[in-house]
Design a protein around this motif. Sequence first.
Motif, PDB file in Angstrom:
ATOM      1  N   TRP A  21     -31.207  75.526  29.320  1.00 51.14           N
ATOM      2  CA  TRP A  21     -30.221  74.754  29.767  1.00 51.14           C
ATOM      3  C   TRP A  21     -28.921  74.662  29.162  1.00 51.14           C
ATOM      4  CZ3 TRP A  21     -30.360  72.428  34.801  1.00 51.14           C
ATOM      5  CH2 TRP A  21     -31.863  72.644  35.507  1.00 51.14           C
ATOM      6  N   GLN A  22     -29.038  74.711  27.836  1.00 53.84           N
ATOM      7  CA  GLN A  22     -27.795  74.692  26.731  1.00 53.84           C
ATOM      8  C   GLN A  22     -27.211  75.760  26.955  1.00 53.84           C
ATOM      9  OE1 GLN A  22     -30.117  73.338  23.394  1.00 53.84           O
ATOM     10  NE2 GLN A  22     -29.250  71.269  23.497  1.00 53.84           N
ATOM     11  N   GLU A  25     -24.798  75.678  29.813  1.00 56.49           N
ATOM     12  CA  GLU A  25     -23.601  75.134  29.756  1.00 56.49           C
ATOM     13  C   GLU A  25     -22.641  75.976  28.864  1.00 56.49           C
ATOM     14  OE1 GLU A  25     -22.736  70.755  29.367  1.00 56.49           O
ATOM     15  OE2 GLU A  25     -23.480  71.241  27.140  1.00 56.49           O
ATOM     16  N   THR A  62     -27.261  68.171  27.301  1.00 58.63           N
ATOM     17  CA  THR A  62     -25.823  68.575  27.715  1.00 58.63           C
ATOM     18  C   THR A  62     -24.851  67.590  27.740  1.00 58.63           C
ATOM     19  OG1 THR A  62     -26.195  68.328  29.912  1.00 58.63           O
ATOM     20  CG2 THR A  62     -27.007  70.757  28.747  1.00 58.63           C
ATOM     21  N   ARG A  64     -21.297  68.493  29.441  1.00 56.97           N
ATOM     22  CA  ARG A  64     -20.162  69.019  30.625  1.00 56.97           C
ATOM     23  C   ARG A  64     -20.488  69.352  31.869  1.00 56.97           C
ATOM     24  NH1 ARG A  64     -19.588  71.705  25.907  1.00 56.97           N
ATOM     25  NH2 ARG A  64     -19.905  73.657  27.014  1.00 56.97           N
ATOM     26  N   MET A  65     -21.565  70.324  32.072  1.00 59.99           N
ATOM     27  CA  MET A  65     -22.029  70.819  33.245  1.00 59.99           C
ATOM     28  C   MET A  65     -22.431  69.759  34.172  1.00 59.99           C
ATOM     29  SD  MET A  65     -24.729  73.462  32.601  1.00 59.99           S
ATOM     30  CE  MET A  65     -26.410  73.060  32.090  1.00 59.99           C
ATOM     31  N   ARG A  96     -22.775  62.853  36.351  1.00 62.52           N
ATOM     32  CA  ARG A  96     -22.586  64.322  36.633  1.00 62.52           C
ATOM     33  C   ARG A  96     -23.599  65.066  37.375  1.00 62.52           C
ATOM     34  NH1 ARG A  96     -24.331  67.211  31.527  1.00 62.52           N
ATOM     35  NH2 ARG A  96     -24.905  65.412  30.781  1.00 62.52           N
TER      36      ARG A  96
END
Length: 298
Positions: A21-22, A25, A62, A64-65, A96
Motif C-alpha cells: 500500500w505504501q 502511494e 499513508t 495522500r492517496m 480520503r
Amino acid sequence: MRLSTVILPVRRWSEGGREEWQRAEELGFHAAYTYDHLSWRTFRDQTWFGALPTLTAVAAATSRMRLGTLVTSPNFRHPVTLAKELISLDDISDGRITLGIGAGGNGFDATALGQEAWSPRERADRFAEFVLLLDRLLTEDAVSYEGTHYSADEARNIPGCVQRPRLPFAVAATGPRGLKLAAQYGQAWVTTGDPKVSNGGGTSDESLQAVRGQVERLAKACAEGGRDAGELQKIMLSGFTPDRPLDSVDAFVDFAGQHAELGFDELVIHWPIADSLFAADTVVFERIATEGLAQLRK
C-alpha cells in the motif's frame, strides 16, 4: 484521467501488506481500493483479510492517496453498522475514503451467513433500499427508518463524515435500476465492462462497444433524474474485459485512450498477484503507474 489501483487483501500486514500500500502511494496512484468480500473466487481457500480493518491500517500508514472499496454490497453488510464504520474510517483517513458500492453477486458472500441466495429482483430491491438508508445515515445525526429489508431505530452517527455532506459513493451498476441509483446517489459510477462479452469470448472492440452502450444508458438515467451526466465521474475497473492493458505500456496507453474517449475519468488496474488471474510483470506495472498517463497525454 486519473490512474488508481486495487490491492486485494491477500497478504499479512507484517509480511509485505503494509509495504504494498505504501508503494502504491509512492508510485503516485490517485487512489488504492480493495475488494469488500468475505472471500472471492479462486482465493476462497487462501489468505483473505477484511476490507475495512485493512483500509483503517492503510489510512494510518499513508497520507495522500484516496482509499476505498470496489465494491461493498448488501450481501453481508447492514447499513447501520456499515455507516458507523465508514464514518470512523473517514475520520482516521482525514477524509480520503470513497465507498464503492454494488448490488453484490451470487458467490460465497451471498450464502456465507446461512441465508439462501437472493433472486435478482430481491437483490435489486435490497440494493435500492441499502443505498437510500446508507445515504441518510451518513448525512443525518439520527435516523429512524422502517423498510422492507432494513430498519434503523434512532441510529446516531455523530459527528458524521469529514467529507461533507458525506463521503462519496461510487455506484457499480449496468442495469436500469442500478444506473438510476448511480444517477440519484452517486458521485461516481463504476463498471467492469460487459460480462456477456468477456465470458462469451468477445473481442476488445465488442467490449468497447458494450461499454459505450453502458455510458449512453447512464446518461439517459441522469437525464431522466434531472441530473447532468457530466457531474458523475466514470470509473473503469479493468481486468474483466478481453483487453490486456498490463502486458505493456503501449497496451495500457491504447486501452486508457479508448476509454478516455468514452468519458472515463479514472482507470483502476489490479496490483499484480503471482499465479492468479491478476498476474503481471511488476516492472511493467510500475512503468505503467509512472509513465502511462504521461504517454497518453502526448
